[in-house]
Design a protein around this motif. Structure first.
Motif, short mmCIF file in Angstrom:
data_model
loop_
_atom_site.label_atom_id
_atom_site.label_comp_id
_atom_site.label_asym_id
_atom_site.label_seq_id
_atom_site.Cartn_x
_atom_site.Cartn_y
_atom_site.Cartn_z
N ILE A 395 0.84 -1.21 0.00
CA ILE A 395 0.00 0.00 0.00
C ILE A 395 0.87 1.25 0.00
CG2 ILE A 395 -1.62 1.35 1.38
CD1 ILE A 395 -2.83 -1.36 2.29
N LEU A 396 1.88 1.29 0.87
CA LEU A 396 2.75 2.47 0.96
C LEU A 396 3.55 2.68 -0.32
CD1 LEU A 396 4.07 2.15 4.62
CD2 LEU A 396 2.32 3.72 3.74
N GLN A 397 3.95 1.59 -0.94
CA GLN A 397 4.73 1.70 -2.17
C GLN A 397 3.88 2.18 -3.35
OE1 GLN A 397 7.98 1.85 -1.75
NE2 GLN A 397 8.60 0.08 -2.93
N ASN A 398 2.56 1.93 -3.27
CA ASN A 398 1.68 2.24 -4.40
C ASN A 398 0.55 3.18 -4.00
OD1 ASN A 398 2.63 0.10 -6.60
ND2 ASN A 398 2.52 -0.97 -4.64
N ILE A 399 0.80 4.02 -3.00
CA ILE A 399 -0.25 4.85 -2.43
C ILE A 399 -0.86 5.80 -3.46
CG2 ILE A 399 1.40 6.59 -1.61
CD1 ILE A 399 -1.83 5.40 0.17
N VAL A 400 -0.03 6.40 -4.33
CA VAL A 400 -0.54 7.34 -5.33
C VAL A 400 -1.45 6.62 -6.31
CG1 VAL A 400 0.08 8.91 -7.19
CG2 VAL A 400 1.45 8.86 -5.10
N PHE A 401 -1.02 5.45 -6.76
CA PHE A 401 -1.82 4.66 -7.70
C PHE A 401 -3.13 4.23 -7.06
CE2 PHE A 401 -3.00 0.43 -9.33
CZ PHE A 401 -3.24 0.76 -10.67
N ILE A 402 -3.09 3.80 -5.80
CA ILE A 402 -4.29 3.33 -5.11
C ILE A 402 -5.28 4.48 -4.92
CG2 ILE A 402 -5.15 2.42 -2.91
CD1 ILE A 402 -2.54 0.80 -2.72
N ILE A 403 -4.79 5.64 -4.52
CA ILE A 403 -5.67 6.80 -4.35
C ILE A 403 -6.31 7.19 -5.68
CG2 ILE A 403 -5.72 9.28 -3.81
CD1 ILE A 403 -3.61 8.73 -1.67
N GLY A 404 -5.52 7.14 -6.74
CA GLY A 404 -6.05 7.45 -8.07
C GLY A 404 -7.16 6.49 -8.47
N CYS A 405 -6.94 5.19 -8.21
CA CYS A 405 -7.96 4.19 -8.55
C CYS A 405 -9.23 4.39 -7.74
CB CYS A 405 -7.40 2.78 -8.31
SG CYS A 405 -6.17 2.27 -9.52
N ILE A 406 -9.08 4.70 -6.44
CA ILE A 406 -10.24 4.94 -5.58
C ILE A 406 -11.01 6.16 -6.07
CG2 ILE A 406 -10.97 5.60 -3.26
CD1 ILE A 406 -8.65 3.90 -2.18
N THR A 407 -10.28 7.20 -6.47
CA THR A 407 -10.92 8.42 -6.97
C THR A 407 -11.71 8.14 -8.24
OG1 THR A 407 -9.13 9.76 -6.03
CG2 THR A 407 -10.51 10.78 -7.73
N LEU A 408 -11.09 7.41 -9.18
CA LEU A 408 -11.79 7.08 -10.43
C LEU A 408 -13.01 6.22 -10.17
CD1 LEU A 408 -8.77 6.35 -12.80
CD2 LEU A 408 -10.36 8.27 -12.93
#
Length: 425
Positions: A395-408
């Motif tokens: 999660i910490l390594q991919n936090i930006v990607f995860i937040i982006g996916c949640i937003t979309l």
């Protein structure tokens, strides 16, 4: 959830396979699984052959596949996974070949055991030809020499080279019983194999001298080594180099103390290893230094280039805990790990840079050591901590990607409500 489902399916498959292995009749007369060995030119029994169990060997469709190495030149011996002392058999060897252990024929003491072979690559006209008769004293541990196999007109062993293209994979070998006094002469062809259950064992031979391809085309890199309590972890990536259909294992070599590793330091074959992963080196002695090497090994026993690790320095878990200080995570993994390095980086670069982070670190080091004993004594708890640590790391390594996916996903889910709000106002 998907990982859990996959794990349950795999466990179920292993259980079914275990039940089938006990139920299948693998032998001429019993349920014991025979052992298939390679015998060297000097008559010494070498390693067990790699096999694929297609069934119980009672019919051609249920044949057991044996992967058989042969020598054309010294290059095959140089590429074999352990030091054979110039003993890898060639195609004209009388003392080298295939040795079968634990085949029980006690129910047919008045019958003679014959060995026949055919090469299905010769087309629909292929037939079985007698290659040898097993003496009555050896029927429970039969041996078939390479000269017996290769002296038939069906099987052209002279065509082997060190290339993958010359692998022969359409050879059928059969052991069968006939009444005493049958007396098939050597090389008798057009043999009819008994179809009575328990009177024949079928094998598929895949024979190869193809050592050059795995030596020159496969590659392997050791990315990191980690110390553990009487263990070491080797993390690797690699490329089978087009040999993938014949590679699912790795050879492990180990010396003590640190020194250059050679094939004479062979430790074990590690099954089911692909083009990336980790290898756990166990049964080490804490406080001693080790140097390991790994290599891809194909089904025939030929290896790629030996790749050495950095030194492995196993130490008691107490010393690992003192060294790493990430008590819970260290206890969960049981050894050094890149996740530990990452958490230490988060601690030093981020948490220690502000007051609340410093208070958390102080609280952690004041309480975590109290739980280490329980984690070390409970494998399920250790596994849970390991799983959570890996999850947090991901999660910490991919936090930006995860937040982006949640937003979309949120935008897509609530698009109607958003559109209604925009229209209303």
């Amino acid at each position: 959830m998907q990982k859990l489902l996959k794990s349950l399916i795999l466990l179920n498959l292993f259980f079914i396979a275990g039940q089938l292995s006990h139920a299948a009749s693998l032998g001429l007369d019993d349920i014991e699984e025979p052992i298939f060995r390679l015998r060297g030119d000097s008559g010494t029994n070498l390693n067990e052959l790699f096999i694929n169990l297609g069934g119980d060997s009672s019919t051609p469709e249920a044949a057991i596949t044996l992967y058989v190495p042969v020598k054309v030149t010294a290059s095959q011996e140089a590429a074999y996974y352990f030091d054979t002392s110039s003993d890898l058999p060639d195609v004209v060897s009388t003392d080298g070949g295939l040795y079968f252990q634990d085949i029980d024929t006690k129910g047919y003491s008045d019958e003679e055991l014959y060995v026949a072979v055919k090469d299905n690559s010769n087309g629909s006209d292929a037939s079985f030809r007698i290659v040898t008769q097993i003496p009555s004293s050896d029927v429970e541990a039969p041996f078939v020499s390479f000269i017996d196999l290769c002296s038939t007109s069906e099987l052209n062993c002279a065509g082997f080279t060190d290339k993958l293209a010359t692998i022969k994979d359409e050879i059928e070998l059969v052991f069968f019983l006939k009444p005493d006094g049958t007396d098939y002469p050597p090389n008798e062809d057009n043999i009819v194999i008994p179809d009575t259950v328990g009177q024949a064992l079928y094998f598929k031979l895949v024979m190869s001298a193809a050592s050059e391809d795995i030596q020159t085309k496969s590659s392997l890199v050791i990315n990191a080594t980690f110390d553990g309590d009487a263990t070491g972890i080797i993390e690797y990536t690699g490329d089978h180099g087009g040999n993938g259909s014949y590679i699912s294992r790795m050879a492990l070599y180990l010396v003590n103390p640190s020194a250059a590793v050679a094939k004479t330091n062979f430790r074990e074959i590690i099954e089911e290893k692909g083009e990336d992963g980790t290898i756990k080196v166990s049964r080490l002695t804490n406080g001693l230094n080790y140097r390991a090497a790994i290599a891809y090994v194909d089904h025939f026993g030929f290896i790629g280039t030996l790749v050495e690790s950095s030194d492995i320095n196993p130490k008691p878990i107490e010393k690992l805990l003192a060294k790493n200080q990430c008590y819970l995570v260290t206890a969960g993994f049981g050894h050094d790990h890149y996740v530990l390095n990452y958490f230490r980086h988060i601690r030093d670069e981020y948490l220690m840079s502000f007051g609340a982070g410093q208070l958390f670190v102080e609280f952690y080091y004041g309480t975590a050591p109290k739980f280490v004993k329980y984690i070390l004594e409970n494998k399920a708890l250790a596994y849970t901590i390991k799983l959570y640590s890996l999850s947090i790391y991901f999660i910490l390594q991919n936090i930006v990607f995860i937040i982006g996916c949640i937003t979309l996903l949120s935008t897509y889910t609530f698009r109607r409500e958003i559109k209604t709000c925009l229209t209303k106002y």
